[in-house]
Design an enzyme around this catalytic site. Structure first.
Site, PDB file in Angstrom:
ATOM      1  N   ASP A  30       0.844  -1.191   0.000  1.00 43.21           N
ATOM      2  CA  ASP A  30       0.000   0.000   0.000  1.00 43.21           C
ATOM      3  C   ASP A  30       0.887   1.253   0.000  1.00 43.21           C
ATOM      4  O   ASP A  30       1.885   1.318   0.717  1.00 43.21           O
ATOM      5  CB  ASP A  30      -0.919  -0.015   1.235  1.00 43.21           C
ATOM      6  N   ILE A  31       0.512   2.253  -0.818  1.00 48.25           N
ATOM      7  CA  ILE A  31       1.349   3.462  -0.890  1.00 48.25           C
ATOM      8  C   ILE A  31       1.244   4.320   0.376  1.00 48.25           C
ATOM      9  O   ILE A  31       2.095   5.160   0.615  1.00 48.25           O
ATOM     10  CB  ILE A  31       1.018   4.396  -2.094  1.00 48.25           C
ATOM     11  N   ASN A  85     -13.091  -3.148   2.572  1.00 51.82           N
ATOM     12  CA  ASN A  85     -14.143  -2.143   2.551  1.00 51.82           C
ATOM     13  C   ASN A  85     -15.035  -2.401   1.341  1.00 51.82           C
ATOM     14  O   ASN A  85     -14.540  -2.552   0.221  1.00 51.82           O
ATOM     15  CB  ASN A  85     -13.531  -0.742   2.457  1.00 51.82           C
ATOM     16  N   GLY A  91     -15.749   3.348   3.695  1.00 52.59           N
ATOM     17  CA  GLY A  91     -14.339   3.685   3.522  1.00 52.59           C
ATOM     18  C   GLY A  91     -13.690   3.214   2.237  1.00 52.59           C
ATOM     19  O   GLY A  91     -12.487   3.402   2.063  1.00 52.59           O
ATOM     20  N   GLN A  92     -14.459   2.608   1.330  1.00 53.65           N
ATOM     21  CA  GLN A  92     -13.830   2.153   0.081  1.00 53.65           C
ATOM     22  C   GLN A  92     -13.564   3.356  -0.825  1.00 53.65           C
ATOM     23  O   GLN A  92     -14.479   4.114  -1.148  1.00 53.65           O
ATOM     24  CB  GLN A  92     -14.729   1.148  -0.648  1.00 53.65           C
ATOM     25  N   HIS A  98     -10.358  -5.169  -3.077  1.00 56.13           N
ATOM     26  CA  HIS A  98      -8.999  -5.478  -2.626  1.00 56.13           C
ATOM     27  C   HIS A  98      -9.048  -5.821  -1.146  1.00 56.13           C
ATOM     28  O   HIS A  98      -9.860  -5.283  -0.398  1.00 56.13           O
ATOM     29  CB  HIS A  98      -8.048  -4.294  -2.859  1.00 56.13           C
ATOM     30  N   LEU A  99      -8.151  -6.711  -0.755  1.00 54.11           N
ATOM     31  CA  LEU A  99      -8.043  -7.090   0.653  1.00 54.11           C
ATOM     32  C   LEU A  99      -6.850  -6.353   1.244  1.00 54.11           C
ATOM     33  O   LEU A  99      -5.736  -6.428   0.701  1.00 54.11           O
ATOM     34  CB  LEU A  99      -7.803  -8.598   0.791  1.00 54.11           C
ATOM     35  N   HIS A 100      -7.067  -5.657   2.323  1.00 52.58           N
ATOM     36  CA  HIS A 100      -5.949  -5.072   3.059  1.00 52.58           C
ATOM     37  C   HIS A 100      -5.367  -6.169   3.953  1.00 52.58           C
ATOM     38  O   HIS A 100      -6.100  -6.767   4.748  1.00 52.58           O
ATOM     39  CB  HIS A 100      -6.415  -3.914   3.951  1.00 52.58           C
TER      40      HIS A 100
HETATM   41  P1  AMP Z   1      -9.794   1.523   0.286  1.00 51.09           P
HETATM   42  O1  AMP Z   1      -9.990   2.768   1.072  1.00 51.09           O
HETATM   43  O2  AMP Z   1     -10.204   0.281   1.034  1.00 51.09           O
HETATM   44  O3  AMP Z   1     -10.441   1.609  -1.078  1.00 51.09           O
HETATM   45  O4  AMP Z   1      -8.244   1.352   0.071  1.00 51.09           O
HETATM   46  C1  AMP Z   1      -7.543   1.874  -1.001  1.00 51.09           C
HETATM   47  C2  AMP Z   1      -6.083   1.746  -0.664  1.00 51.09           C
HETATM   48  O5  AMP Z   1      -5.333   1.787  -1.857  1.00 51.09           O
HETATM   49  C3  AMP Z   1      -5.551   2.853   0.240  1.00 51.09           C
HETATM   50  O6  AMP Z   1      -5.004   2.264   1.427  1.00 51.09           O
HETATM   51  C4  AMP Z   1      -4.483   3.539  -0.626  1.00 51.09           C
HETATM   52  O7  AMP Z   1      -3.379   3.965   0.135  1.00 51.09           O
HETATM   53  C5  AMP Z   1      -4.116   2.446  -1.607  1.00 51.09           C
HETATM   54  N1  AMP Z   1      -3.623   2.832  -2.915  1.00 51.09           N
HETATM   55  C6  AMP Z   1      -4.196   3.680  -3.791  1.00 51.09           C
HETATM   56  N2  AMP Z   1      -3.489   3.744  -4.945  1.00 51.09           N
HETATM   57  C7  AMP Z   1      -2.439   2.887  -4.808  1.00 51.09           C
HETATM   58  C8  AMP Z   1      -1.339   2.500  -5.635  1.00 51.09           C
HETATM   59  N3  AMP Z   1      -1.158   2.991  -6.871  1.00 51.09           N
HETATM   60  N4  AMP Z   1      -0.457   1.584  -5.146  1.00 51.09           N
HETATM   61  C9  AMP Z   1      -0.596   1.088  -3.906  1.00 51.09           C
HETATM   62  N5  AMP Z   1      -1.610   1.415  -3.080  1.00 51.09           N
HETATM   63  C10 AMP Z   1      -2.520   2.312  -3.507  1.00 51.09           C
END
Ligand code: AMP
Ligand code: ZN
Length: 111
Positions: A30-31, A85, A91-92, A98-100
């Site tokens: 995650d960035i 999410n 919070g999505q 995607h799975l955190h």
């Molecule tokens: P969500 O809020 O569950 O949709 O999570 C989206 C996640 O994607 C967040 O934790 C962001 O930091 C992460 N994210 C967004 N763009 C990128 C990217 N290009 N590479 C890695 N992580 C990303």
């Protein structure tokens, strides 16, 4: 899905360094990590969230969970939390499921 950033990562239009890359699943760091280890487990197929899964996606659903197990194994069996999410209200922010995978510190108890 032209405007989907994760589809662009999957297609290579946005460059990224993957942690794992299989036929169906990509894992990124995650960035904006919320834990010392914070991976995103992303299906290559565009599905908006878990509500979009159909019977045909059941193998993929299992593969996503087993990917989490593998990521733990790669980190010496570290304990981890999976968070998904499903919907903007909860919070999505990226509308490609995607799975955190969160690990590496004590996480706050949710329940
Ligand atoms: P969500 O809020 O569950 O949709 O999570 C989206 C996640 O994607 C967040 O934790 C962001 O930091 C992460 N994210 C967004 N763009 C990128 C990217 N290009 N590479 C890695 N992580 C990303
Ligand atoms: Zn997508």
């Amino acid at each position: 899905m032209e405007e989907c950033i994760f589809c662009k990562v999957v297609s290579g239009d946005i460059s990224s360094k993957s942690v794992m890359d299989t036929d169906n699943v990509l894992v990124l760091k995650d960035i904006a990590p919320k834990a010392p280890i914070h991976y995103l487990i992303i299906p290559k197929k565009h599905l908006q969230d878990l509500r979009s899964f159909e019977d045909i996606d059941s193998n993929l659903a299992g593969e996503l969970l087993l990917t989490a197990q593998k990521l733990s194994e790669l980190n010496d069996g570290i304990p981890f939390r999976i968070l998904i999410n499903n919907g903007h209200e909860v919070g999505q922010r990226v509308n490609h499921v995607h799975l955190h995978f969160l690990a590496g510190k004590e996480l706050p108890e949710l329940f």
